[in-house]
Design an enzyme around this catalytic site. Structure first.
Site, mmCIF file in Angstrom:
data_model
loop_
_atom_site.group_PDB
_atom_site.id
_atom_site.type_symbol
_atom_site.label_atom_id
_atom_site.label_comp_id
_atom_site.label_asym_id
_atom_site.label_seq_id
_atom_site.Cartn_x
_atom_site.Cartn_y
_atom_site.Cartn_z
ATOM 1 N N PRO A 1 39.211 45.667 44.159
ATOM 2 C CG PRO A 1 39.152 43.784 45.546
ATOM 3 C CD PRO A 1 39.855 44.365 44.356
ATOM 4 C CB CYS A 2 38.860 50.443 46.356
ATOM 5 S SG CYS A 2 37.715 50.989 45.083
#
Length: 175
Positions: free
Chosen positions: A139-140
């Site tokens: 989850p950047c």
């Protein structure tokens, strides 16, 4: 989560509320790449450089159901998606650390750098974050500016905003 070179990569296209997603999985079902159709050319070039011997074909990804459930609001659905990525040891450490940011929470680049034990490496962390080949699962999009504002996202800020809103995360929206 590095692994051996895949022999086969399967490309699946999935309609989502924020555009058509591209899911690339290997013969074991591990996600190798995720992107959006508006970035397909660059993703295909990236795949050709990282996995030159892999046979590429279209098909249905084993991760499809998890992505469908996530985009429908089942925020834990992606936890079960196995992923592996081609990257440096530093990039892999950053990507694995991104996975420790819980749904509904965000972290600054400085906070992420501190979490990996390199508090002065904010730029390097930002570059590794931007090179994440398996976005959303890693989850950047949960990395935001120190002041709570949205910062760059490879899929576009509107998608980042939508993903964070879906997850109930707090952020400062300039638009």
């Amino acid at each position: 989560m590095p692994s051996a070179q895949p022999e086969r990569l399967v490309l699946d296209r999935l309609a989502t509320p924020i555009g058509t997603a591209l899911l690339v999985t290997d013969e074991t079902g591990a996600l190798r790449a995720f992107n959006w159709t508006d970035y397909e050319d660059s993703m295909q070039s990236w795949i050709a450089r990282r996995y030159p011997a892999a046979r590429r074909e279209s098909g249905v990804s084993p991760a499809r159901d998890a992505f469908q459930r996530y985009f429908a609001g089942d925020l834990a659905a992606l936890d079960a998606v196995r992923w592996t990525a081609a990257g440096t040891d530093f990039q892999l450490k950053v990507w694995e650390t991104l996975c420790t940011i819980p749904v509904g929470e965000t972290l600054s680049y400085a906070g992420l750098a501190a979490r990996i034990g390199k508090p002065s490496a904010m730029r390097a962390v930002g570059l590794a974050n931007g090179a994440n080949p398996v976005a959303v699962v890693v989850p950047c999009h949960r990395v935001i500016g120190a002041n709570g504002s949205l910062t760059g996202y490879g899929g576009g800020l509107q998608r980042k905003k939508w993903l964070l809103a879906l997850e109930g995360a707090a952020f400062r929206d300039a638009a």
